[in-house]
Design a protein around this motif. Structure first.
Motif, mmCIF file in Angstrom:
data_model
loop_
_atom_site.group_PDB
_atom_site.id
_atom_site.type_symbol
_atom_site.label_atom_id
_atom_site.label_comp_id
_atom_site.label_asym_id
_atom_site.label_seq_id
_atom_site.Cartn_x
_atom_site.Cartn_y
_atom_site.Cartn_z
ATOM 1 N N SER A 47 -112.049 4.346 67.591
ATOM 2 C CA SER A 47 -112.114 3.663 66.292
ATOM 3 C C SER A 47 -113.265 4.189 65.449
ATOM 4 O O SER A 47 -113.135 4.304 64.226
ATOM 5 C CB SER A 47 -112.288 2.157 66.493
ATOM 6 N N ASP A 185 -104.690 2.630 64.044
ATOM 7 C CA ASP A 185 -105.628 2.322 65.124
ATOM 8 C C ASP A 185 -105.021 1.251 66.031
ATOM 9 O O ASP A 185 -105.060 0.072 65.721
ATOM 10 C CB ASP A 185 -106.963 1.865 64.544
ATOM 11 N N GLU A 186 -104.449 1.674 67.130
ATOM 12 C CA GLU A 186 -103.792 0.776 68.087
ATOM 13 C C GLU A 186 -102.847 -0.198 67.381
ATOM 14 O O GLU A 186 -102.986 -1.408 67.497
ATOM 15 C CB GLU A 186 -104.843 0.007 68.884
HETATM 16 MG MG LIG Z 1 -110.827 0.695 68.720
#
Ligand SMILES: [Mg+2]
Ligand SMILES: Nc1ncnc2c1ncn2[C@@H]1O[C@H](COP(=O)(O)OP(=O)(O)OP(=O)(O)O)[C@@H](O)[C@H]1O
Ligand code: SF4
Lengths: 331, 331
Positions: A47, A185-186
């Motif tokens: 991240s 992001d995920e």
């Molecule tokens: Mg992350």
């Protein structure tokens, strides 16, 4: 053609306990229209890498200490690491050239504005469409990401949407200005498996129809196997292996990548799960040599010094002393 | 009880109103000897003769003089629809309704202006402090607010009077007009004089509420700024100012609105207390005198009125919150 080229990125977080090297000498490239998966366990800096690109590091805490983030835009390339994160150039890049969606669809949308209003806000920020045209476009986008009755839905608030639908709305918003790169992001960590498959399929379709590059952050190698072209494996703020999505399953090089693969619950092999031994050291107890050494079964004396990145061939490079004899040397 | 929430709300408000009237009446009856007999005795003392029998008969008719307590209560509330709330002993038998009507406007004006002023100052300061967290300006403001929170209103009023009269040599001694303007017709000069006089109690009142509002706004905003949708707003490319005001502060204000219902009684209390110290033409001085002199129709009516205002204030706060927060509205 290369769209994004990150070279020698160091991102530091100044926290109470001292300076944390959240991203420590990371280099990778993303070509136009390519899907790159970034994998690694929690806390390995995925991240932070994305935030560094977006200029979204927490103010006065996060800092790009060194490195380049070259992004092809406006007919040339721009080093995003040199831009003022709050300045007009980065603001125009964000949302317009690079879109981003997040892990938590339940909290990613503002609860007091309608879904439509939030998408319209993004559209109008980067275009001079009239309000009515922007609404029409927002409804088209919602329809495109698979939301039924988009005109009615656009007037609803986020709390009337399920997690999967909110993530679809987030995708619609991120795509509203036709970005060249979408950072996800995920995006499916917080939704159930059926919804995950639908969202991944949607992302795949959208990137194809728009020739958009996709940087897909995940800690699930299976997700990478579904849709990525190439994979970047990160560990403790470093890239330990860069390879193709096919090879990561067939011929993983780095001991950490092999560990990740072995710990995968695969449908085909009904073997017992073998998670990687040991735990990720705390960010302040980074080992002096190879960061993976404390957990690596193949560690030797040599591993007390940081391994350079060895290039195996055009597609694969590994930061591990086991590949010292690979001919080409440093990448 | 009933399906319709609005009907429920109105019914429960009516019930509360009835309860308030009962409690106020009990307060009226609390002192030894009832108001009417006290009034009769007082009139006899002043005139040195017995009260004429027609007057006694009127008092019996209207207030149930000499009848059981519940009859007196019923006779008292029977006057409400006609705007008859009894009479005041200390104001020589004047109608309570007249006394209250002349002063309620100024009471509400002061309280509401103080509310606007304290919000108008505290909210921007809270936003500033939250967005400059842990810097000198934040520490300074937070500590001043802590100090402000610990000083009672009446003490501030006394200290202010002391400084104004003895240190700055002002001739301000309370009231809302200088002597020359007390009975003058409205003019620009009189209005200016009024504003100058109003500034004192207004500042004292609003500073008291400011400290709390500031601290809550700062804490709320810090909380909201950590939420994912703020990141989404930045990722769209919005200016930081828009992110802070439109996306974060807009939500951080909601808890302040729900706190309105609690803030209003504090403000009304403050208005009453300050009006007593500064001799302002609000309900404060008559209420105070009525309590001391056991002028119970006046005291009870003011009490009841304050309770009604609080009830209405709470209702308005609920409506405002529902208007401001779609989750409350639909939930
Ligand atoms: Mg992350
Ligand atoms: N705001 C912050 N303040 C302090 N440290 C932080 C902050 N954000 C991230 N870190 C630290 O930076 C390191 C990298 O974090 P990052 O969020 O990039 O991990 P990640 O790979 O995205 O993990 P996850 O899979 O849990 O999302 C971690 O050690 C983390 O503790
Ligand atoms: S460098 Fe050494 S410790 Fe690190 S992964 Fe390779 S073998 Fe293991």
């Amino acid at each position: 053609m290369t769209l994004l080229s990150v070279q020698g990125l160091h991102t530091h977080y100044h926290v109470e306990q001292g300076t944390l090297r959240a991203v420590d000498d990371v280099s990778f490239e993303i070509a136009e229209g390519e899907t790159v998966g970034v994998v690694g366990e929690s806390g390995c800096g995925k991240s932070v890498t994305a935030r560094s690109i977006m200029g979204l590091l927490p103010r006065r805490i996060g800092e790009i200490a060194a490195g380049e983030i070259r992004f092809a835009a406006r007919g040339g390339t721009l080093d995003l690491a040199q831009q003022d994160p709050l300045g007009p150039v980065m603001r125009d890049i964000r949302g317009n050239d690079i879109g981003m969606i997040f892990q938590e669809p339940m909290t990613s949308l503002n609860p007091v504005y309608t879904i439509g209003a939030q998408i319209v806000e993004a559209i109008r920020l980067h275009s001079d469409l009239s309000k009515a045209d922007a609404w029409a476009k927002a409804e088209q986008l919602l329809e495109r990401v698979g939301i039924n009755e988009p005109a009615r839905r656009a007037k609803q608030y986020p709390h009337a949407f399920s997690g999967g639908m909110r993530q679809r709305a987030m995708i619609a918003m991120a795509l509203s200005s036709d970005p060249r790169l979408l950072i996800a992001d995920e995006p499916t960590t917080a939704v159930d498996v059926t919804v995950e498959a639908q969202i991944l399929a949607l992302l795949e379709e959208l990137k194809r129809e728009r020739n958009m590059a996709l940087m897909l952050i995940t800690h699930d190698l299976n997700v990478v196997g579904e849709i990525a072209d190439r994979v970047i494996v990160m560990y403790l703020g470093r890239v330990v292996e860069t390879t193709t999505a096919a090879r990561v399953f067939d011929d993983p090089k780095h001991p950490y990548t092999r560990g990740l693969l072995a710990s995968l619950p695969s449908l085909g092999r009904r073997t017992r799960l073998t998670p990687i031994e040991g735990t990720v050291p705390g960010p302040h107890q980074r080992p002096a040599g190879c960061p993976f050494a404390p957990r690596c079964a193949q560690a030797t004396e040599k591993c007390n010094t940081q391994p350079p990145t060895f290039r195996i061939d055009a597609e694969t490079s590994v930061a591990c002393w086991l590949y010292d004899d690979a001919e080409a040397g440093h990448a | 009880m009933f399906k319709n929430p609005v009907i429920n709300r109105i019914l429960s408000a009516l019930f509360t109103l009835w309860l308030i009237s009962v409690i106020s009446f009990i307060v009226i009856q609390l002192p030894p000897g009832d108001v009417v007999s006290n009034f009769v005795r007082q009139q006899e003392l002043i005139s040195g003769a017995s009260v004429p029998p027609e007057t006694l008969e009127f008092l019996r008719q209207r207030f149930g003089f000499g009848e059981p307590v519940y009859v007196q209560y019923l006779k008292w509330i029977a006057g409400f629809p006609k705007g008859d709330f009894g009479f005041s002993v200390i104001y020589d038998g004047a109608e309570v309704a007249d006394i209250v009507a002349r002063r309620i406007g100024m009471t509400l004006l002061l309280a509401i202006l103080a509310l606007f002023l304290s919000w108008g100052l505290a909210i921007p300061l809270g936003i500033y402090a939250a967005t400059h967290k842990n810097r000198f300006s934040d520490y300074l403001m937070s500590n001043v607010a802590l100090f402000g929170l610990s000083i009672p209103d009446f003490l501030m009023a006394v200290v202010y009077l002391f400084i104004a009269i003895f240190v700055m040599g002002s001739d301000y001694t309370g009231g809302l007009f200088s002597e020359a303007y007390v009975d003058a017709a409205w003019s620009v000069e009189r209005f200016w004089d009024f504003l100058k006089h109003l500034a004192v109690p207004l500042l004292i009142l609003s500073i008291g509420g400011m400290a709390g509002t500031f601290r809550i706004m700062r804490a709320n905003l810090l909380d909201v700024l950590g939420q994912q949708f703020v990141e989404t707003a930045r990722a769209k490319g919005l200016r930081e100012r828009v992110v802070i005001y439109k996306h974060a502060a807009r939500i951080a204000i909601n808890p302040l609105i729900s706190r309105l219902g609690m803030q209003l009684p504090v403000l009304l209390n403050g208005t009453i207390i300050i009006s007593i110290v500064l001799d302002l033409p609000t309900l404060g001085p008559p209420f105070y005198r009525a309590l001391i002199a056991q002028d119970m129709y006046l005291a009870g009516t003011v009490l009841m009125l304050l309770a009604v205002i609080l009830l209405i204030g709470n209702l308005i706060a609920d409506l405002l919150l529902a208007w401001s927060d779609p989750r409350v509205r639909d939930g």
